[in-house]
Design a protein around this motif. Structure first.
Motif, PDB file in Angstrom:
ATOM      1  N   LYS A 251      14.559   4.491  -4.894  1.00 35.84           N
ATOM      2  CA  LYS A 251      13.440   5.717  -4.237  1.00 35.84           C
ATOM      3  C   LYS A 251      14.670   6.184  -2.373  1.00 35.84           C
ATOM      4  CE  LYS A 251      10.000   5.199  -0.561  1.00 35.84           C
ATOM      5  NZ  LYS A 251       9.244   4.861   0.370  1.00 35.84           N
ATOM      6  N   ASP A 256      10.979   8.624   6.067  1.00 39.24           N
ATOM      7  CA  ASP A 256      10.001   8.859   6.229  1.00 39.24           C
ATOM      8  C   ASP A 256       8.773   9.085   6.770  1.00 39.24           C
ATOM      9  OD1 ASP A 256       7.111   8.593   4.444  1.00 39.24           O
ATOM     10  OD2 ASP A 256       7.075   7.027   3.732  1.00 39.24           O
ATOM     11  N   LYS A 263       2.468   9.292   9.620  1.00 40.58           N
ATOM     12  CA  LYS A 263       2.193   7.721  10.048  1.00 40.58           C
ATOM     13  C   LYS A 263       2.020   8.162  11.794  1.00 40.58           C
ATOM     14  CE  LYS A 263       5.196   6.320   6.740  1.00 40.58           C
ATOM     15  NZ  LYS A 263       4.682   4.907   5.963  1.00 40.58           N
ATOM     16  N   MET A 271      11.899   4.582   9.505  1.00 46.22           N
ATOM     17  CA  MET A 271      11.649   4.593   8.686  1.00 46.22           C
ATOM     18  C   MET A 271      12.769   4.766   7.602  1.00 46.22           C
ATOM     19  SD  MET A 271       9.356   4.256   6.538  1.00 46.22           S
ATOM     20  CE  MET A 271       8.207   1.925   6.992  1.00 46.22           C
ATOM     21  N   ASP A 274      13.584   3.942   4.808  1.00 44.17           N
ATOM     22  CA  ASP A 274      12.704   3.984   3.015  1.00 44.17           C
ATOM     23  C   ASP A 274      13.556   4.412   2.362  1.00 44.17           C
ATOM     24  OD1 ASP A 274      10.731   3.710   1.858  1.00 44.17           O
ATOM     25  OD2 ASP A 274       9.961   5.865   2.947  1.00 44.17           O
ATOM     26  N   ASN A 331      -2.142  11.538  -0.900  1.00 50.22           N
ATOM     27  CA  ASN A 331      -1.607  11.066   0.091  1.00 50.22           C
ATOM     28  C   ASN A 331      -0.780  11.024   0.849  1.00 50.22           C
ATOM     29  OD1 ASN A 331      -1.076   9.377   2.725  1.00 50.22           O
ATOM     30  ND2 ASN A 331      -2.117   8.155   2.549  1.00 50.22           N
ATOM     31  N   ASP A 333       1.937  10.370   2.000  1.00 46.10           N
ATOM     32  CA  ASP A 333       2.673   9.150   2.923  1.00 46.10           C
ATOM     33  C   ASP A 333       3.154   8.550   1.257  1.00 46.10           C
ATOM     34  OD1 ASP A 333       4.021   7.721   3.993  1.00 46.10           O
ATOM     35  OD2 ASP A 333       2.102   6.092   4.911  1.00 46.10           O
ATOM     36  N   GLU A 335       4.561   8.874  -0.841  1.00 52.98           N
ATOM     37  CA  GLU A 335       5.707   9.618  -1.482  1.00 52.98           C
ATOM     38  C   GLU A 335       6.724   9.398  -2.106  1.00 52.98           C
ATOM     39  OE1 GLU A 335       6.288   8.397   1.606  1.00 52.98           O
ATOM     40  OE2 GLU A 335       7.924   7.510   1.579  1.00 52.98           O
ATOM     41  N   THR A 360      11.689   0.717  -1.308  1.00 52.26           N
ATOM     42  CA  THR A 360      10.596  -0.261  -0.069  1.00 52.26           C
ATOM     43  C   THR A 360       9.359   1.045  -0.324  1.00 52.26           C
ATOM     44  OG1 THR A 360      11.903   1.772   0.917  1.00 52.26           O
ATOM     45  CG2 THR A 360      12.744  -0.070   1.571  1.00 52.26           C
ATOM     46  N   LEU A 361       8.372   0.466  -1.068  1.00 47.32           N
ATOM     47  CA  LEU A 361       7.105   1.209  -1.719  1.00 47.32           C
ATOM     48  C   LEU A 361       6.184   1.689  -1.193  1.00 47.32           C
ATOM     49  CD1 LEU A 361       7.112   3.387  -3.673  1.00 47.32           C
ATOM     50  CD2 LEU A 361       6.644   1.573  -5.661  1.00 47.32           C
ATOM     51  N   THR A 362       5.541   0.358  -0.873  1.00 50.29           N
ATOM     52  CA  THR A 362       4.582  -0.307  -0.257  1.00 50.29           C
ATOM     53  C   THR A 362       4.114  -1.546   0.285  1.00 50.29           C
ATOM     54  OG1 THR A 362       3.842  -1.935  -1.840  1.00 50.29           O
ATOM     55  CG2 THR A 362       3.534   0.630  -3.001  1.00 50.29           C
ATOM     56  N   GLY A 363       3.567  -0.547   1.470  1.00 45.67           N
ATOM     57  CA  GLY A 363       3.320  -1.543   3.199  1.00 45.67           C
ATOM     58  C   GLY A 363       2.645  -2.586   2.188  1.00 45.67           C
ATOM     59  N   MET A 421      -2.999   7.597  -6.391  1.00 46.53           N
ATOM     60  CA  MET A 421      -3.487   6.500  -5.515  1.00 46.53           C
ATOM     61  C   MET A 421      -4.303   5.885  -6.055  1.00 46.53           C
ATOM     62  SD  MET A 421      -2.985   7.346  -1.003  1.00 46.53           S
ATOM     63  CE  MET A 421      -4.246   6.482  -0.729  1.00 46.53           C
TER      64      MET A 421
HETATM   65  N1  BES Z   1       7.777   3.688   2.666  1.00 44.79           N
HETATM   66  C1  BES Z   1       6.386   3.104   3.159  1.00 44.79           C
HETATM   67  C2  BES Z   1       6.149   1.998   2.154  1.00 44.79           C
HETATM   68  C3  BES Z   1       6.237   0.647   3.947  1.00 44.79           C
HETATM   69  C4  BES Z   1       5.836   0.026   4.372  1.00 44.79           C
HETATM   70  C5  BES Z   1       8.440   0.699   3.435  1.00 44.79           C
HETATM   71  C6  BES Z   1       6.590  -1.159   5.082  1.00 44.79           C
HETATM   72  C7  BES Z   1       8.702  -0.448   4.723  1.00 44.79           C
HETATM   73  C8  BES Z   1       7.830  -0.988   5.453  1.00 44.79           C
HETATM   74  C9  BES Z   1       5.360   3.780   2.099  1.00 44.79           C
HETATM   75  O1  BES Z   1       6.612   5.559   0.861  1.00 44.79           O
HETATM   76  C10 BES Z   1       4.049   4.195   2.610  1.00 44.79           C
HETATM   77  O2  BES Z   1       4.034   5.375   3.280  1.00 44.79           O
HETATM   78  N2  BES Z   1       3.470   3.637   1.046  1.00 44.79           N
HETATM   79  C11 BES Z   1       2.086   3.698   1.872  1.00 44.79           C
HETATM   80  C12 BES Z   1       1.237   4.049   0.519  1.00 44.79           C
HETATM   81  C13 BES Z   1      -0.074   4.345   0.810  1.00 44.79           C
HETATM   82  C14 BES Z   1       0.110   5.656   1.761  1.00 44.79           C
HETATM   83  C15 BES Z   1      -0.982   4.625  -0.305  1.00 44.79           C
HETATM   84  C16 BES Z   1       2.215   2.739   2.353  1.00 44.79           C
HETATM   85  O3  BES Z   1       1.927   1.177   2.238  1.00 44.79           O
HETATM   86  O4  BES Z   1       0.669   2.728   3.367  1.00 44.79           O
END
Ligand code: BES
Ligand code: MN
Ligand code: ZN
Length: 483
Positions: A251, A256, A263, A271, A274, A331, A333, A335, A360-363, A421
């Motif tokens: 990714k 982001d 955000k 970000m 990312d 959503n 975010d 992405e 770096t996909l999900t919090g 999502m």
């Molecule tokens: N890039 C973020 C995930 C992330 C969070 C990476 C913290 C590094 C540290 C990702 O694109 C994101 O925003 N994910 C969302 C997904 C949700 C909207 C389903 C998230 O984790 O909140």
């Protein structure tokens, strides 16, 4: 960084910092010559400071002219388990960086083992890393490190393999730390292209080509930015023919903001990290090429900047992905999975035996595992075991998390083939479920590096910022395919 392997007594070597590894569990025994030169005070000092040689504990002392080095650094080796050795060398690397030491002697003659030099190089390089490209006054980097080995340790195979890997990890960290106004899709792709060699080709698609090819996910995510997206395919072919072929997919979201699902400021601050998955893929490609592994390796990433702007993709939009699947945006975010999905379809078409993706996909993954563990998602038990084993050896935290059909069910939606999502809980597994529908053919594992890719504060031998987590694991795993 020059690396020397020595067997001569360390106390007499001219250097800026003399580091001596000390094992725990027994009274701290230093080379007699050290004690003699420093005088009785040293032993008393150790007791007073309760320095017992615990893993990664350090005690730094000025030598006041009694040794060739102005500073003596004692570093605990604990029980001399591999990751403790790595950690101790990391602590030395950090101390050397803080002192601006240019020549460092690290005396590990207290311990033995064929792996010691390799672990020392890995740890020292990780701890010594600094990103200071944008500072008026760059810090002084060590030009030379001497490693002193115990009598039983095999003299290190030119130190080369681990130095290559350490440099690749440093490259990943540089890329991750580079701010998004400097590293954006175009410059990221151009950098990847600059890595081409006789054995590595690099193909870059610009935004028009991405759209024409039908990569609707990558195109949509990058659309709201003035910095248009790029698709990158690096391909390493070993000179002597390949025993198998593998795809690494990353990714590469260079920034982001969250897009329309913006955000808050705090969430945006770091970000630029990312694109760590893509950076790790690039680092691995460099290492594989320099090591000349007998495997064909494809490095694939989508680079895009997720912005909130007039032309951004929106909630409720229906996108058509590279394989024709339609996705309803839920959503903006979320992405990363859209970028990855197109890349996974591309990788699937290459006929590779294995495909790994890093993102770096999900919090949610960070909530589950914290900042030291990557989440591993795969239905392939053998692949999981192999990756866990490689990670253990490489000192990367890796923990398997579930994939199951019910996660996929949460993605069902009325107006498209899939939602992108699912519900609130199990977010990391739902993201993996989304990705899984775009992988057809290769054995596949998804690695969610959202936690360990970037440190908000220093941890162990990693300072603040990019870590290059999983780079060492990737290289070890690729090497294991040789056998
Ligand atoms: N890039 C973020 C995930 C992330 C969070 C990476 C913290 C590094 C540290 C990702 O694109 C994101 O925003 N994910 C969302 C997904 C949700 C909207 C389903 C998230 O984790 O909140
Ligand atoms: Mn996001
Ligand atoms: Zn993201």
């Amino acid at each position: 960084m020059e690396l020397h392997l020595l067997r001569t007594p360390s106390v007499d070597t001219e250097c800026d910092l003399l580091a001596v590894g000390v094992s725990a569990g027994k009274p701290v025994l230093l080379p007699q010559v050290l004690l003699d030169r420093m005088g009785l005070g040293l032993a008393e000092l150790l007791t007073a400071e309760k320095f017992e040689g615990k893993a990664e504990a350090t005690l730094q002392l000025p030598t006041l002219g009694k040794l060739a080095a102005p500073y003596l650094l004692l570093v605990g080796l604990g029980d001399a388990a591999p990751d403790q050795i790595r950690g101790a060398a990391g602590a030395v690397g950090m101390a050397a960086r803080k002192r601006g030491a240019r020549k460092v002697v690290l005396d590990l003659s207290a311990i033995d083992g064929a792996e010691v030099p390799s672990l020392a190089v890995q740890g020292f390089a990780a701890g010594n890393y600094q990103f200071d490209r944008h500072k008026a006054e760059a810090s002084r980097k060590p030009a030379c490190v001497d490693l002193l080995l115990g009598a039983g340790a095999e003299i290190y195979k030119a130190g080369s393999r681990d130095q290559v890997v350490a440099e690749a990890q440093g490259l990943v960290r540089d890329l991750v730390n580079e701010p998004a106004n400097v590293l954006y899709p175009e410059t990221f792709a151009a950098f990847a292209a600059s890595l081409a060699t006789d054995t590595m080709t690099v193909e870059v698609w610009d935004d028009a080509r991405i759209e024409a090819e039908g990569m609707g996910g990558l195109h949509a995510v990058g659309r709201g930015s003035a910095r248009k997206p790029r698709f990158v395919h690096m391909r390493y072919r070993p000179a002597g023919g390949a025993i198998t072929s593998v795809a690494l997919v990353g990714k590469g979201v260079t920034y982001d903001s969250g897009g329309m699902s913006l955000k808050p400021s705090d969430g945006q601050q770091t970000m630029r990290c990312d694109m760590a998955g893509a950076a790790t893929v690039v680092g691995a490609m460099v290492a594989v090429d320099r090591l000349g592994l007998p495997i064909e390796v494809h490095g694939i990433f989508g680079a895009a900047e997720n912005m909130n702007a007039a032309d951004s993709y929106k909630l409720g939009d229906v996108l058509t992905m590279y394989d024709g699947t339609t996705v309803e945006v839920n959503n903006t975010d979320a992405e990363g999975r859209l970028v990855l999905a197109d890349c996974l379809v591309y990788a699937s078409k290459l006929g590779v035996s294995h495909c790994l993706d890093l993102a770096t996909l999900t919090g949610a993954c960070v909530v589950a595992l914290g900042s030291r563990y990557t989440g591993l998602f795969t239905e392939d038990d053998q692949l999981a075991a192999d990756l866990l084993c490689a990670a253990e050896g490489a000192g990367d935290g890796l923990w398997r998390l579930p994939m199951a059909d019910h996660f996929r069910k949460t993605l069902e939606v009325e107006w498209a083939d899939t939602n992108h999502m699912g519900g609130r809980w199990g977010g990391a597994s739902i993201a993996a479920a989304f990705l899984s529908r775009f992988v057809k053919g290769p054995r596949w594992a998804h690695l969610d590096i959202a936690g360990p890719a970037f440190m908000d504060k220093p941890e162990r031998y990693y300072g603040k910022g990019g870590t290059g987590a999983m780079l060492r694991t990737l290289v070890s795993w690729l090497e294991s395919l040789e056998g």
